[in-house]
Design an enzyme around this catalytic site. Structure first.
Site, PDB file in Angstrom:
ATOM      1  N   THR A   1       0.845  -1.193   0.000  1.00  0.00           N
ATOM      2  CA  THR A   1       0.000   0.000   0.000  1.00  0.00           C
ATOM      3  C   THR A   1       0.878   1.239   0.000  1.00  0.00           C
ATOM      4  O   THR A   1       1.888   1.315   0.696  1.00  0.00           O
ATOM      5  CB  THR A   1      -0.937   0.020   1.225  1.00  0.00           C
ATOM      6  OG1 THR A   1      -1.893  -1.035   1.091  1.00  0.00           O
ATOM      7  CG2 THR A   1      -1.687   1.342   1.333  1.00  0.00           C
TER       8      THR A   1
ATOM      9  N   PHE B   1       1.071   5.086   0.989  1.00  0.00           N
ATOM     10  CA  PHE B   1       0.503   6.085   1.878  1.00  0.00           C
ATOM     11  C   PHE B   1       1.058   7.456   1.501  1.00  0.00           C
ATOM     12  O   PHE B   1       2.176   7.558   1.000  1.00  0.00           O
ATOM     13  CB  PHE B   1       0.873   5.800   3.339  1.00  0.00           C
ATOM     14  CG  PHE B   1       0.285   4.530   3.892  1.00  0.00           C
ATOM     15  CD1 PHE B   1      -0.853   4.565   4.691  1.00  0.00           C
ATOM     16  CD2 PHE B   1       0.875   3.298   3.637  1.00  0.00           C
ATOM     17  CE1 PHE B   1      -1.390   3.399   5.221  1.00  0.00           C
ATOM     18  CE2 PHE B   1       0.340   2.124   4.153  1.00  0.00           C
ATOM     19  CZ  PHE B   1      -0.799   2.183   4.950  1.00  0.00           C
TER      20      PHE B   1
END
Length: 297
Positions: free
Chosen positions: A192, A194
């Site tokens: 992921t 961020f």
């Protein structure tokens, strides 16, 4: 705060009190203690005071109101794509992107009993999407919840032995659950991205290495407008690493685009490309320039 499951509330209250007492060290994140965003905040700044917030809007508001210095927000995942609504929230927030962080995501299946027949799995929709093949193969029905760690706390508070949660490994320890299986994500490269948000825009040093710039734009409603708008990046040798469209509003009359490029305003080639983009657009808004955390390509 009362929206959190009971098992998470004491931890939330303790962390919130520490962060509010020292807002210059506070980093807001969405979720209960033990969520992936909590872990990402600690990776971005190991000395920070993580501030749990129930929603993305709450985390953004904590920065806008001065209760936190920064927020760490997930923006996209390598398996499941864009995090829902984030492209709307970032421009509306008035905050600037000052950094990015990539984190390897590992999901676990957690339950109250080590040997119960599991029928449902609760988690954030992103986490469920990243484990959808595993859950389908096991005959477990996914159930959406606000975040991964809060789902684990909810399962811990409940009486349903057939209920499980998809959450980071630390959630098992925090909420007293059994780890049924580790690493259930559908691809072991699951990552992921961020972004780090602040009230003030960053001014990266000239020697900071490769810089990224993120912006949104809306092209004029004329034939080939997007093609023409993109031409300036090609002719000026600017690498666009991300381009994603989305509808803003209910009319379907205009499409907005979210883009990342390598480079920064002040570079003559970037300035020329952005000037040409503006000529073909009704709106261009820069969201931030920041050091590149991972080389693209």
């Amino acid at each position: 705060m009362e929206s959190y499951p009971k098992s998470a509330l004491n931890l939330v209250r303790e962390m919130t009190a520490e962060a509010i007492a020292n807002p210059t060290r506070a980093v807001a994140f969405q979720g209960a203690p033990g969520a992936n965003s909590h872990l990402a905040a600690l990776e971005v700044d190991p000395d920070c005071l993580p501030l749990p917030c129930f929603s993305f809007e709450d985390a953004i508001d904590a920065v806008k109101e001065g209760r936190a210095d920064r927020a760490v927000i997930p923006i996209e995942n390598s398996l499941h794509g864009r995090v829902a609504d984030i492209h709307f929230l970032l421009p509306e927030s008035g905050l600037s992107i000052i950094g990015e962080h990539f984190m390897r995501i590992r999901h676990c299946l957690l339950a109250k009993s080590a040997d119960a027949k599991l029928t449902t799995a609760m988690s954030h929709p992103q986490a469920l999407g990243q484990c959808r093949h595993y859950l389908r193969a096991k005959g477990i029905t996914p159930s959406a919840y606000a975040d991964t760690a809060a789902a684990a706390a909810f399962v811990a508070d409940g009486d349903d032995l057939g209920a499980s949660a998809v959450a980071p490994p630390i959630a098992a320890e925090l909420y007293g659950l059994h780890m049924i299986e580790h690493g259930i994500e559908d691809d072991d490269r699951n990552t992921t991205r961020f972004v780090v948000l602040s009230r003030d825009a960053a001014v990266p040093a000239q020697d900071a290495g490769q810089l990224m710039t993120t912006f949104i734009f809306e092209v004029k409603n004329i034939p080939a407008a997007l093609y023409k708008a993109m031409g300036g990046f090609a002719t000026n040798g600017i690498n666009m690493t991300k381009l994603e469209s989305y509808q803003n509003g209910a009319s379907f009359s205009a499409t907005e685009f979210f883009a990342d490029i390598e480079g920064a305003p002040g570079d003559p080639a970037v300035d020329r490309a952005l000037d040409e983009l503006r000529f073909h657009c009704t709106k261009v808004r820069l969201l931030g320039t920041y050091p590149q955390a991972r080389k693209r390509g």
